[in-house]
Design an enzyme around this catalytic site. Sequence first.
Site, PDB file in Angstrom:
ATOM      1  N   TYR A 174      37.712  44.914  33.797  1.00  0.00           N
ATOM      2  CA  TYR A 174      36.745  43.653  33.785  1.00  0.00           C
ATOM      3  C   TYR A 174      35.732  43.810  32.388  1.00  0.00           C
ATOM      4  CZ  TYR A 174      37.384  42.981  38.609  1.00  0.00           C
ATOM      5  OH  TYR A 174      38.137  42.452  39.971  1.00  0.00           O
ATOM      6  N   HIS A 199      32.542  34.410  44.187  1.00  0.00           N
ATOM      7  CA  HIS A 199      33.233  35.756  43.884  1.00  0.00           C
ATOM      8  C   HIS A 199      32.715  36.535  42.608  1.00  0.00           C
ATOM      9  CE1 HIS A 199      37.436  34.129  45.380  1.00  0.00           C
ATOM     10  NE2 HIS A 199      36.499  34.269  46.270  1.00  0.00           N
ATOM     11  N   GLN A 216      34.931  29.653  42.268  1.00  0.00           N
ATOM     12  CA  GLN A 216      35.423  31.230  42.591  1.00  0.00           C
ATOM     13  C   GLN A 216      35.378  31.986  41.245  1.00  0.00           C
ATOM     14  OE1 GLN A 216      39.202  30.739  45.229  1.00  0.00           O
ATOM     15  NE2 GLN A 216      39.037  28.680  44.002  1.00  0.00           N
ATOM     16  N   ARG A 221      37.812  41.320  30.632  1.00  0.00           N
ATOM     17  CA  ARG A 221      37.602  40.309  30.672  1.00  0.00           C
ATOM     18  C   ARG A 221      36.134  39.610  30.417  1.00  0.00           C
ATOM     19  NH1 ARG A 221      38.626  38.829  36.678  1.00  0.00           N
ATOM     20  NH2 ARG A 221      38.713  36.783  35.693  1.00  0.00           N
ATOM     21  N   ASN A 241      44.489  18.883  39.997  1.00  0.00           N
ATOM     22  CA  ASN A 241      45.177  20.491  39.550  1.00  0.00           C
ATOM     23  C   ASN A 241      46.385  20.028  38.800  1.00  0.00           C
ATOM     24  OD1 ASN A 241      44.639  23.065  40.056  1.00  0.00           O
ATOM     25  ND2 ASN A 241      46.946  23.123  40.969  1.00  0.00           N
ATOM     26  N   LEU A 242      46.849  20.844  37.881  1.00  0.00           N
ATOM     27  CA  LEU A 242      47.915  20.665  37.254  1.00  0.00           C
ATOM     28  C   LEU A 242      49.165  20.225  38.162  1.00  0.00           C
ATOM     29  CD1 LEU A 242      48.459  21.127  34.360  1.00  0.00           C
ATOM     30  CD2 LEU A 242      48.890  23.359  34.521  1.00  0.00           C
ATOM     31  N   CYS A 248      17.939  53.320  41.124  1.00  0.00           N
ATOM     32  CA  CYS A 248      18.151  54.468  41.912  1.00  0.00           C
ATOM     33  C   CYS A 248      18.647  55.583  41.306  1.00  0.00           C
ATOM     34  CB  CYS A 248      18.814  54.238  43.324  1.00  0.00           C
ATOM     35  SG  CYS A 248      20.722  54.060  42.970  1.00  0.00           S
ATOM     36  N   CYS A 286      22.734  51.346  45.868  1.00  0.00           N
ATOM     37  CA  CYS A 286      21.600  50.728  46.684  1.00  0.00           C
ATOM     38  C   CYS A 286      21.584  49.242  46.580  1.00  0.00           C
ATOM     39  CB  CYS A 286      20.128  51.464  45.744  1.00  0.00           C
ATOM     40  SG  CYS A 286      19.746  50.494  44.007  1.00  0.00           S
ATOM     41  N   GLY A 294      41.529  22.883  40.092  1.00  0.00           N
ATOM     42  CA  GLY A 294      41.946  24.338  39.326  1.00  0.00           C
ATOM     43  C   GLY A 294      42.175  25.346  40.378  1.00  0.00           C
TER      44      GLY A 294
HETATM   45  P1  OAD Z   1      45.004  30.737  40.434  1.00  0.00           P
HETATM   46  O1  OAD Z   1      45.156  31.465  39.338  1.00  0.00           O
HETATM   47  O2  OAD Z   1      45.391  31.084  41.567  1.00  0.00           O
HETATM   48  O3  OAD Z   1      45.462  29.258  40.340  1.00  0.00           O
HETATM   49  C1  OAD Z   1      45.045  28.592  39.135  1.00  0.00           C
HETATM   50  C2  OAD Z   1      45.343  26.927  39.511  1.00  0.00           C
HETATM   51  O4  OAD Z   1      45.043  26.164  38.410  1.00  0.00           O
HETATM   52  C3  OAD Z   1      46.978  26.859  39.581  1.00  0.00           C
HETATM   53  O5  OAD Z   1      47.423  25.956  40.962  1.00  0.00           O
HETATM   54  C4  OAD Z   1      47.339  26.140  38.453  1.00  0.00           C
HETATM   55  O6  OAD Z   1      48.462  25.213  38.434  1.00  0.00           O
HETATM   56  C5  OAD Z   1      45.997  25.571  37.803  1.00  0.00           C
HETATM   57  N1  OAD Z   1      45.866  25.106  36.711  1.00  0.00           N
HETATM   58  C6  OAD Z   1      46.272  26.025  35.427  1.00  0.00           C
HETATM   59  N2  OAD Z   1      45.959  25.286  34.351  1.00  0.00           N
HETATM   60  C7  OAD Z   1      45.241  24.177  34.588  1.00  0.00           C
HETATM   61  C8  OAD Z   1      44.569  23.268  33.800  1.00  0.00           C
HETATM   62  N3  OAD Z   1      44.507  23.478  32.562  1.00  0.00           N
HETATM   63  N4  OAD Z   1      44.106  22.216  34.449  1.00  0.00           N
HETATM   64  C9  OAD Z   1      44.157  22.206  35.929  1.00  0.00           C
HETATM   65  N5  OAD Z   1      44.712  22.968  36.621  1.00  0.00           N
HETATM   66  C10 OAD Z   1      45.238  24.227  36.190  1.00  0.00           C
HETATM   67  O7  OAD Z   1      43.408  30.896  40.276  1.00  0.00           O
HETATM   68  P2  OAD Z   1      42.356  30.728  41.781  1.00  0.00           P
HETATM   69  O8  OAD Z   1      43.006  29.581  42.665  1.00  0.00           O
HETATM   70  O9  OAD Z   1      40.914  30.408  40.930  1.00  0.00           O
HETATM   71  O10 OAD Z   1      39.882  36.287  43.153  1.00  0.00           O
HETATM   72  O11 OAD Z   1      42.317  32.090  42.222  1.00  0.00           O
HETATM   73  C11 OAD Z   1      41.682  32.248  43.385  1.00  0.00           C
HETATM   74  C12 OAD Z   1      41.139  33.809  43.078  1.00  0.00           C
HETATM   75  O12 OAD Z   1      42.029  34.484  43.344  1.00  0.00           O
HETATM   76  C13 OAD Z   1      40.208  34.196  42.133  1.00  0.00           C
HETATM   77  O13 OAD Z   1      39.033  33.881  42.197  1.00  0.00           O
HETATM   78  C14 OAD Z   1      40.373  35.455  42.084  1.00  0.00           C
HETATM   79  C15 OAD Z   1      42.062  35.593  42.151  1.00  0.00           C
HETATM   80  O14 OAD Z   1      42.522  36.905  42.789  1.00  0.00           O
HETATM   81  C16 OAD Z   1      39.432  37.582  43.122  1.00  0.00           C
HETATM   82  O15 OAD Z   1      39.578  38.267  42.133  1.00  0.00           O
HETATM   83  C17 OAD Z   1      38.630  38.050  44.216  1.00  0.00           C
END
Ligand code: OAD
Length: 231
Positions: free
Chosen positions: A53, A106, A88, A56, A198-199, A136, A117, A172
Amino acid sequence: MKKIVILTGAGISAESGLGTFRDEDGLWAQHAIEDVATPEGFARDAHLVHDFYNARRANAAQAQPNAAHHALARLEAEHPGEVFIITQNVDALHEMAGSRNVLHMHGQLDRALCGACGHRWDAPAVMRPEDACPACRVRATRPDVVWFGEIPYGMERIDPALSEADLFAAIGTSGQVFPAAAYGQHARRMGAHTVELNLEDSAASRDFDDCLRGKATEIVPLWVEGLLSRA
Ligand code: OAD
């Protein structure tokens, strides 16, 4: 179209230079989820989890909001009804673009949470397992992010918002992580028009009335322009 609810995922921040999770070169291709994104992983090796993290947080600190984040901020400012972003993402790019009504289901990279705490505070750039909670003094400091097996934040706001939405959009996100993956289906069942931007097709595409395909920086501004011109 009074109430617009928008779910965002890693794809909206991809063109700001932040990696997605499940794309070919995504974060989950480089790290094991169970090691860095579960309470059990943190209990096993807190150093490894903080390093993940911290890296990131450093990337996110370099990133700037892109045209898609800016378009959503414009939508909130100019749409006559409510615009509610459920993200998310743990970055702060929606807020940096000017969006105000944002819920980080998230959690947030720039916040720290005491595992003992429950106190929360602004995260330093580098967090370490030996950091003590300012409230704490217990050394159980963790990033304020939601891990697999934990309950996402804000469910008490999200459920009613989905029920009241006139328009629900997912941007996305791969539709693979619940409960967010079911929000399109839920909102549609409760009467919302649903749109996926989405892509590519996602695991949840069948829950959407319309699907717009392309890069977020291209399709989100066009979509917002269309909504505002119809308002
Ligand atoms: P993902 O990495 O699972 O999915 C990203 C999506 O964005 C995919 O469907 C890609 O095709 C799309 N994508 C990539 N580049 C793009 C662009 N330039 N324009 C539009 N779309 C694009 O990410 P999330 O769905 O956000 O949770 O993942 C959900 C959760 O899974 C996250 O919050 C995280 C992860 O594990 C935790 O860590 C709890």
